[in-house]
Design a protein around this motif. Structure first.
Motif, mmCIF file in Angstrom:
data_model
loop_
_atom_site.group_PDB
_atom_site.id
_atom_site.type_symbol
_atom_site.label_atom_id
_atom_site.label_comp_id
_atom_site.label_asym_id
_atom_site.label_seq_id
_atom_site.Cartn_x
_atom_site.Cartn_y
_atom_site.Cartn_z
ATOM 1 N N ASP A 85 3.676 -7.648 -0.107
ATOM 2 C CA ASP A 85 2.952 -6.517 0.494
ATOM 3 C C ASP A 85 1.616 -6.309 -0.210
ATOM 4 O OD1 ASP A 85 4.973 -6.110 2.323
ATOM 5 O OD2 ASP A 85 5.815 -4.365 1.299
ATOM 6 N N ALA A 86 1.621 -6.360 -1.534
ATOM 7 C CA ALA A 86 0.375 -6.207 -2.300
ATOM 8 C C ALA A 86 -0.591 -7.333 -1.964
ATOM 9 C CB ALA A 86 0.672 -6.175 -3.793
ATOM 10 N N ALA A 87 -0.067 -8.546 -1.794
ATOM 11 C CA ALA A 87 -0.915 -9.689 -1.424
ATOM 12 C C ALA A 87 -1.519 -9.489 -0.038
ATOM 13 C CB ALA A 87 -0.102 -10.979 -1.477
ATOM 14 N N ASP A 88 -0.703 -9.073 0.906
ATOM 15 C CA ASP A 88 -1.195 -8.875 2.277
ATOM 16 C C ASP A 88 -2.278 -7.802 2.329
ATOM 17 O OD1 ASP A 88 0.607 -10.809 3.114
ATOM 18 O OD2 ASP A 88 2.046 -9.357 3.943
ATOM 19 N N ILE A 89 -2.099 -6.750 1.573
ATOM 20 C CA ILE A 89 -3.084 -5.663 1.543
ATOM 21 C C ILE A 89 -4.381 -6.138 0.876
ATOM 22 C CG2 ILE A 89 -3.578 -3.382 0.567
ATOM 23 C CD1 ILE A 89 -0.425 -2.925 0.869
ATOM 24 N N THR A 90 -4.247 -6.883 -0.206
ATOM 25 C CA THR A 90 -5.424 -7.440 -0.874
ATOM 26 C C THR A 90 -6.188 -8.347 0.077
ATOM 27 O OG1 THR A 90 -4.326 -7.319 -3.022
ATOM 28 C CG2 THR A 90 -6.194 -8.841 -2.844
ATOM 29 N N GLU A 91 -5.464 -9.193 0.782
ATOM 30 C CA GLU A 91 -6.090 -10.106 1.739
ATOM 31 C C GLU A 91 -6.815 -9.328 2.844
ATOM 32 O OE1 GLU A 91 -4.890 -14.306 3.735
ATOM 33 O OE2 GLU A 91 -3.340 -12.754 3.751
ATOM 34 N N ALA A 92 -6.204 -8.269 3.329
ATOM 35 C CA ALA A 92 -6.843 -7.443 4.361
ATOM 36 C C ALA A 92 -8.150 -6.847 3.840
ATOM 37 C CB ALA A 92 -5.892 -6.340 4.824
ATOM 38 N N CYS A 93 -8.158 -6.397 2.605
ATOM 39 C CA CYS A 93 -9.380 -5.829 2.021
ATOM 40 C C CYS A 93 -10.464 -6.891 1.849
ATOM 41 C CB CYS A 93 -9.074 -5.186 0.679
ATOM 42 S SG CYS A 93 -8.150 -3.654 0.803
#
Length: 165
Positions: A85-93
């Motif tokens: 989840d943290a990776a996906d959010i970082t990628e979105a940013c």
């Protein structure tokens, strides 16, 4: 009977190398030094920096500071550590910067410094709201007081230590 063996903190792996990585001079220096780290130590280094910056001032602060140089490494690190989840959010940013993430701080600054303007356009307000919402989601993903991150990072560090024996 409880297990008397202490589970060491991931920080035990970072402390010895903490001052050996230069995130300030330029991306090439960072990448050359980072490449010398064992994979797990590099992963923990990158993830720790991103977590620290987002906790302190959200994703805009991370991207505006020198630490933003390691966003691609932090993204990979979260996946390896198991914090998808943290990776996906970082990628979105990171998509705010287009298809090719700029490691150079000056380049990122020209692309994100609108965040710090006294007056924002309607589009900029909308984008800032998205970045701040993603920051909030990221904080949820790493847990209250970073407990989810700390536990996952400690477990990852312990797996690395076990592989050395």
């Amino acid at each position: 009977m409880s297990n008397p063996q202490r589970i060491a903190s991931y920080w035990d792996l970072l402390e010895p190398i903490w001052d050996q990585i230069d995130i300030y001079t330029n991306p090439e220096t960072f990448l050359a030094q980072f490449a010398q780290l064992p994979q797990a130590v590099g992963d923990l280094y990158a993830a720790h920096w991103l977590v620290s910056e987002v906790v302190n001032g959200a994703f805009p602060q991370f991207f505006s500071n020198s630490t933003g140089v390691l966003a691609p490494e932090a993204l990979i690190a979260f996946r390896r550590i198991g914090l998808t989840d943290a990776a996906d959010i970082t990628e979105a940013c990171m998509t705010f910067f287009g298809d090719s993430y700029p490691r150079d701080r000056a380049v990122r600054a020209t692309m994100i410094d609108w965040v710090w303007a006294e007056t924002l356009s309607e589009d900029d307000e909308y984008n800032l709201d998205i970045l701040l919402d993603l920051s909030s989601q990221f904080l949820d993903a790493i847990g209250k007081d970073q407990n989810v991150f700390n536990l996952a990072a400690d477990e990852y560090a312990n797996r690395y230590r076990a592989s050395l024996k």
